[in-house]
Design a protein around this motif. Structure first.
Motif, mmCIF file in Angstrom:
data_model
loop_
_atom_site.group_PDB
_atom_site.id
_atom_site.type_symbol
_atom_site.label_atom_id
_atom_site.label_comp_id
_atom_site.label_asym_id
_atom_site.label_seq_id
_atom_site.Cartn_x
_atom_site.Cartn_y
_atom_site.Cartn_z
ATOM 1 N N UNK A 81 0.615 4.520 8.904
ATOM 2 C CA UNK A 81 1.466 4.948 7.794
ATOM 3 C C UNK A 81 0.677 5.296 6.562
ATOM 4 N N UNK A 82 -0.379 4.508 6.287
ATOM 5 C CA UNK A 82 -1.192 4.770 5.102
ATOM 6 C C UNK A 82 -1.972 6.075 5.259
ATOM 7 N N UNK A 83 -2.395 6.352 6.491
ATOM 8 C CA UNK A 83 -3.146 7.588 6.734
ATOM 9 C C UNK A 83 -2.281 8.811 6.452
ATOM 10 N N UNK A 84 -1.070 8.835 6.998
ATOM 11 C CA UNK A 84 -0.221 10.010 6.802
ATOM 12 C C UNK A 84 0.304 10.091 5.373
ATOM 13 N N UNK A 85 0.598 8.945 4.757
ATOM 14 C CA UNK A 85 1.030 8.969 3.353
ATOM 15 C C UNK A 85 -0.071 9.521 2.450
ATOM 16 N N UNK A 86 -1.307 9.188 2.746
ATOM 17 C CA UNK A 86 -2.431 9.705 1.948
ATOM 18 C C UNK A 86 -2.518 11.225 2.059
ATOM 19 N N UNK A 87 -2.348 11.719 3.279
ATOM 20 C CA UNK A 87 -2.385 13.173 3.492
ATOM 21 C C UNK A 87 -1.240 13.857 2.749
ATOM 22 N N UNK A 131 3.511 14.700 15.420
ATOM 23 C CA UNK A 131 2.236 15.180 14.880
ATOM 24 C C UNK A 131 1.114 14.304 15.407
ATOM 25 N N UNK A 132 -0.111 14.763 15.218
ATOM 26 C CA UNK A 132 -1.284 13.990 15.616
ATOM 27 C C UNK A 132 -2.009 13.477 14.375
ATOM 28 N N UNK A 133 -2.522 12.259 14.475
ATOM 29 C CA UNK A 133 -3.369 11.715 13.403
ATOM 30 C C UNK A 133 -4.838 11.699 13.825
ATOM 31 N N UNK A 188 0.823 -1.217 0.000
ATOM 32 C CA UNK A 188 0.000 0.000 0.000
ATOM 33 C C UNK A 188 0.857 1.266 0.000
ATOM 34 N N UNK A 189 1.995 1.229 0.685
ATOM 35 C CA UNK A 189 2.877 2.401 0.688
ATOM 36 C C UNK A 189 3.404 2.677 -0.716
#
Length: 246
Positions: free
Chosen positions: A232-238, A219-221, A96-97
Motif C-alpha cells: 500500500x505504501x509503495x502504490x500510495x507513494x507513486x 496493476x503490477x508493483x 504511514x498511509x
C-alpha cells in the motif's frame, strides 16, 4: 510550528477557540505562552496560522494571523482498502498511509484474513486506529484527519468503491507494466481513487476475478513480492508523486 485540529464551529472571523484535551497539552505539556505561533486546522482542509492570545484551564483563544497558509492536502483523494493484517501492522499501515496523503482507510476482511474481530474487539481497534490517524495527521500537517471506517467484507468493499472514479488492485500475477502505466497515468487532480491491498498471502484468485468483473483495474508493483504493509505504501507513494507533479 505545533499543529492541532479544531471543530469548524470553533472558527470565527478572526478568533479560534481551542477546547478539550488539547488545552492541557498546549498549556501544561508544551508550556506554550501568549504570543506564540500555532497552526490550526478545521479538519475540512482549511489551515490557519494563529497566535495564542490567552490560556485558561478550560480553553485557549488563538487569533488568526494568516488564512493563506499553503495547505498540504493532495489535489485528489485516495481510499485505501486494506486487507486486515496480523498483529499491530494495521497501526503502522494507517500511520504511514496518512503521512502519504490517504483520504480514507477501509479495513477489509478477505478470504485469507487470519484476524478475527468480534464487535467489542472491532470497536476497541477502531478507536485505536482513529487515534493513530489523528496523531499522524498532526505530525504530517494534514489539513484533514483521514477517516477510518468499520471493517467491511470484500463484497461490501467493492460496493463501497463503486462511486469512485477509478479503482486499482496490485496483483503479483499481473505482469503487464505497459497496462500498469496506462492505468496510473489516469491519476490526475480531483480524481477519487480506490486502492485494494490484500492481507498476508494476498487475495485469492476468485477475489481478483470478482474485482475485475466490477471494473477494478489490476496493476503490477514490479517483479518482487511485497508484504501487505509495504504494498500500500509503495502504490500510495507513486500516486502521491503523480498528483504532486501535476
Amino acid at each position: 510550528m505545533h499543529h492541532f485540529f479544531v471543530n469548524p464551529e470553533a472558527v470565527k472571523s478572526e478568533i479560534i477557540t481551542i477546547t478539550g484535551t488539547d488545552v492541557n497539552h498546549i498549556k501544561n505539556v508544551l508550556r506554550m505562552k501568549s504570543g506564540e505561533q500555532i497552526l490550526l486546522s478545521d479538519g475540512q482542509g482549511q489551515d490557519f496560522c494563529c497566535e495564542i492570545e490567552s490560556l485558561t484551564e478550560q480553553e485557549i483563544i488563538a487569533r488568526i494571523k494568516d488564512k493563506t497558509f499553503e495547505g498540504t492536502e493532495l489535489s485528489g483523494k485516495f481510499y485505501l482498502f486494506q486487507g486486515l493484517p496480523k498483529g499491530d501492522k494495521m497501526e503502522f499501515i494507517i500511520q504511514k498511509a496518512v503521512e502519504l496523503g490517504v483520504t480514507e482507510v477501509i479495513p477489509v476482511h478477505t478470504r485469507r484474513t487470519i484476524v478475527k474481530l468480534d464487535a467489542k474487539k472491532e470497536e476497541k481497534r477502531l478507536e485505536r486506529w482513529k487515534a493513530i490517524s489523528e496523531s499522524a495527521a498532526k505530525q504530517s500537517r494534514r489539513g484533514i484527519i483521514p477517516k477510518i471506517t468499520h471493517v467491511m467484507n470484500f463484497s461490501e468493499a467493492l460496493k463501497y468503491a463503486e462511486s469512485l472514479d477509478i479503482n486499482i488492485i496490485p496483483y503479483e500475477n499481473f505482469k503487464d507494466m505497459t497496462e500498469t502505466k496506462r492505468v496510473l497515468d489516469k491519476i490526475a487532480p480531483n480524481i477519487r481513487a480506490g486502492i485494494f491491498i490484500g492481507p498476508e498471502g494476498g487475495f485469492e484468485e476468485s477475489e481478483i476475478e470478482l474485482a475485475m468483473q466490477q471494473g477494478v483495474n489490476p496493476i503490477s508493483l514490479g517483479r518482487r513480492i511485497l508484504r501487505t504493509e509495504t504494498a500500500g505504501m509503495a502504490i500510495l507513494s507513486v500516486l502521491m508523486f503523480q498528483l504532486e507533479n501535476r
